[in-house]
Design an enzyme around this catalytic site. Structure first.
Site, PDB file in Angstrom:
ATOM      1  N   TRP A   1      25.808  -4.096  24.062  1.00 58.54           N
ATOM      2  CA  TRP A   1      24.990  -4.069  25.113  1.00 58.54           C
ATOM      3  C   TRP A   1      23.745  -4.492  25.107  1.00 58.54           C
ATOM      4  O   TRP A   1      23.025  -4.691  25.981  1.00 58.54           O
ATOM      5  CB  TRP A   1      24.728  -2.286  25.376  1.00 58.54           C
ATOM      6  CG  TRP A   1      26.065  -1.639  25.866  1.00 58.54           C
ATOM      7  CD1 TRP A   1      27.056  -2.146  26.008  1.00 58.54           C
ATOM      8  CD2 TRP A   1      26.026  -0.168  26.215  1.00 58.54           C
ATOM      9  NE1 TRP A   1      27.980  -1.053  26.293  1.00 58.54           N
ATOM     10  CE2 TRP A   1      27.414  -0.096  26.509  1.00 58.54           C
ATOM     11  CE3 TRP A   1      25.153   0.929  25.980  1.00 58.54           C
ATOM     12  CZ2 TRP A   1      27.841   1.467  26.859  1.00 58.54           C
ATOM     13  CZ3 TRP A   1      25.351   2.204  26.419  1.00 58.54           C
ATOM     14  CH2 TRP A   1      26.788   2.442  26.813  1.00 58.54           C
ATOM     15  N   LYS A   2      23.331  -5.274  24.069  1.00 56.21           N
ATOM     16  CA  LYS A   2      22.196  -5.995  23.803  1.00 56.21           C
ATOM     17  C   LYS A   2      20.878  -5.312  24.010  1.00 56.21           C
ATOM     18  O   LYS A   2      20.961  -3.942  24.138  1.00 56.21           O
ATOM     19  CB  LYS A   2      22.235  -7.319  24.471  1.00 56.21           C
ATOM     20  CG  LYS A   2      23.415  -8.158  23.835  1.00 56.21           C
ATOM     21  CD  LYS A   2      23.420  -9.482  24.351  1.00 56.21           C
ATOM     22  CE  LYS A   2      24.652 -10.269  23.944  1.00 56.21           C
ATOM     23  NZ  LYS A   2      24.506 -11.547  24.030  1.00 56.21           N
TER      24      LYS A   2
ATOM     25  N   HIS B   1      24.743 -11.364  14.297  1.00 55.40           N
ATOM     26  CA  HIS B   1      24.679 -11.826  15.799  1.00 55.40           C
ATOM     27  C   HIS B   1      23.758 -13.237  15.936  1.00 55.40           C
ATOM     28  O   HIS B   1      22.595 -13.296  15.422  1.00 55.40           O
ATOM     29  CB  HIS B   1      24.342 -11.014  16.787  1.00 55.40           C
ATOM     30  CG  HIS B   1      24.705 -11.420  18.125  1.00 55.40           C
ATOM     31  ND1 HIS B   1      23.880 -12.037  18.901  1.00 55.40           N
ATOM     32  CD2 HIS B   1      25.807 -11.039  18.772  1.00 55.40           C
ATOM     33  CE1 HIS B   1      24.471 -12.507  19.950  1.00 55.40           C
ATOM     34  NE2 HIS B   1      25.673 -11.608  20.107  1.00 55.40           N
TER      35      HIS B   1
ATOM     36  N   GLU C   1      31.758 -15.986  17.087  1.00 54.50           N
ATOM     37  CA  GLU C   1      31.055 -16.257  18.422  1.00 54.50           C
ATOM     38  C   GLU C   1      30.488 -17.468  18.209  1.00 54.50           C
ATOM     39  O   GLU C   1      29.276 -17.782  17.826  1.00 54.50           O
ATOM     40  CB  GLU C   1      29.952 -15.005  18.573  1.00 54.50           C
ATOM     41  CG  GLU C   1      30.587 -13.735  18.559  1.00 54.50           C
ATOM     42  CD  GLU C   1      29.518 -12.873  19.161  1.00 54.50           C
ATOM     43  OE1 GLU C   1      30.207 -12.280  20.464  1.00 54.50           O
ATOM     44  OE2 GLU C   1      28.431 -12.749  18.844  1.00 54.50           O
TER      45      GLU C   1
ATOM     46  N   GLY D   1      27.155 -15.955  26.742  1.00 55.79           N
ATOM     47  CA  GLY D   1      26.574 -15.743  27.925  1.00 55.79           C
ATOM     48  C   GLY D   1      26.718 -17.030  28.676  1.00 55.79           C
ATOM     49  O   GLY D   1      25.620 -17.181  29.864  1.00 55.79           O
TER      50      GLY D   1
ATOM     51  N   SER E   1      31.573 -14.951  26.190  1.00 56.43           N
ATOM     52  CA  SER E   1      31.918 -15.196  27.772  1.00 56.43           C
ATOM     53  C   SER E   1      33.522 -14.526  27.904  1.00 56.43           C
ATOM     54  O   SER E   1      34.191 -15.093  28.785  1.00 56.43           O
ATOM     55  CB  SER E   1      31.597 -16.278  28.338  1.00 56.43           C
ATOM     56  OG  SER E   1      30.442 -16.977  28.240  1.00 56.43           O
TER      57      SER E   1
ATOM     58  N   GLY F   1      29.737  -9.189  25.589  1.00 60.94           N
ATOM     59  CA  GLY F   1      28.357  -9.071  25.740  1.00 60.94           C
ATOM     60  C   GLY F   1      28.335  -8.570  27.394  1.00 60.94           C
ATOM     61  O   GLY F   1      28.568  -7.296  27.596  1.00 60.94           O
ATOM     62  N   GLY F   2      27.733  -9.489  27.960  1.00 60.89           N
ATOM     63  CA  GLY F   2      27.435  -9.169  29.742  1.00 60.89           C
ATOM     64  C   GLY F   2      28.675  -8.340  30.289  1.00 60.89           C
ATOM     65  O   GLY F   2      28.280  -7.523  31.034  1.00 60.89           O
TER      66      GLY F   2
HETATM   67  P1  PGA Z   1      28.866 -12.596  26.214  1.00 57.70           P
HETATM   68  O1  PGA Z   1      27.863 -12.267  24.871  1.00 57.70           O
HETATM   69  O2  PGA Z   1      29.946 -11.928  26.181  1.00 57.70           O
HETATM   70  O3  PGA Z   1      27.677 -12.128  27.276  1.00 57.70           O
HETATM   71  O4  PGA Z   1      28.964 -14.059  26.236  1.00 57.70           O
HETATM   72  C1  PGA Z   1      28.761 -11.946  23.561  1.00 57.70           C
HETATM   73  C2  PGA Z   1      28.036 -11.595  22.445  1.00 57.70           C
HETATM   74  O5  PGA Z   1      26.680 -11.923  22.457  1.00 57.70           O
HETATM   75  O6  PGA Z   1      28.330 -10.821  21.581  1.00 57.70           O
END
Ligand code: PGA
Length: 253
Positions: free
Chosen positions: A12-13, A97, A169, A175, A214, A235-236
């Site tokens: 969720w950052k 990360h 990653e 993102g 992504s 992430g998103g």
């Molecule tokens: P994202 O992020 O799915 O928004 O690209 C992945 C992450 O940073 O773990």
């Protein structure tokens, strides 16, 4: 080779209040397929860990993790949280990360000390690795992945390696809206598997390699089908219950 149970993790950052986090966890729980074949993991901000844990009602389908920790056990380090302070709150801790590596200048050596502190606290580390766009263009992907994975895993005991998950990653895919190419992901998984097997002395098949960058409900079925990939770090899309549960459902196919 036996394949481990996939893990779908939602990072969720730096998002959501305590109330919003608990509400999202409840929403995710209500949309999860009865018994997903994947293990589901939520990585909320530290501030939401308790509330999300409570909202999950000890549901065995969903595990909880933190996005980071400090390497020391305790001390005069204002504003930091140690792995031992997380024990009892969650089961996993993400280390390395790319946002930590790049925004906070965390080196391989720092990531390693964090990973060791997670193991010492009896928690499970998720080691994130990945090349930048510049490194990819310079043909350095294999070198970077090997260096980061070796720095994280070599020299651990067999049992410690087996408690780890590795997340590939590519920094440029995070993102961006465009996931990496399937062939490149497969090649990255092959490279990482070599290091895992070396670190685990040939019996690290249970160590999962996730793909992150992504991932969406639309791309998940193909991404999760890439040879050597056992799950996703999202992430998103993990901030939207329907999308995240769509990714979980994709691992059932
Ligand atoms: P994202 O992020 O799915 O928004 O690209 C992945 C992450 O940073 O773990």
């Amino acid at each position: 080779m036996r394949t481990p149970r996939p893990l779908i993790a939602g990072n969720w950052k730096m998002n959501l209040s305590v109330t919003e986090g608990a509400a999202l966890a409840t929403d995710i729980l209500s949309r999860l397929p009865g018994l997903p074949s994947a293990e589901v993991l939520l990585l909320p901000p530290f501030t939401c860990l308790s509330a999300v844990g409570a909202a999950l009602l000890a549901d065995s389908r969903v595990a909880l993790g933190a996005q980071n920790c400090h390497w020391a056990e305790s001390g005069a380090v204002t504003g930091e949280i140690s792995a031992s302070m997380l024990s009892g709150l969650c089961q996993y801790v993400l280390v390395g990360h790319s946002e930590r590596r790049h925004l906070f200048h965390e080196t391989d050596a720092i990531v390693r000390t964090k990973l060791e502190s997670v193991l010492k606290a009896d928690l499970c580390p998720i080691l994130a690795v990945g090349e930048t766009d510049e490194e990819r263009r310079a043909g350095l992907t294999a070198e970077v992945l090997t260096r980061q994975a070796r720095a994280g895993l070599l020299g651990l005991t067999h049992e410690e390696v087996c408690r780890c998950t590795v997340a590939y990653e590519p920094v440029w895919a995070i993102g961006s809206g465009a996931a990496a190419d399937f062939t490149d992901i497969g090649e990255a998984a092959r490279i990482l598997r070599l290091v895992i097997e070396q670190a685990a002395r040939g019996e690290g098949y249970g160590v999962r390699i996730l793909y992150g960058g992504s991932v969406t409900a639309e791309s998940a079925p193909s991404l999760l089908g890439v040879e050597g990939i056992a799950g996703a770090l999202v992430g998103g899309a993990s901030l939207r219950a329907a999308d995240f549960c769509g990714i979980v459902a994709a691992s059932d196919r």
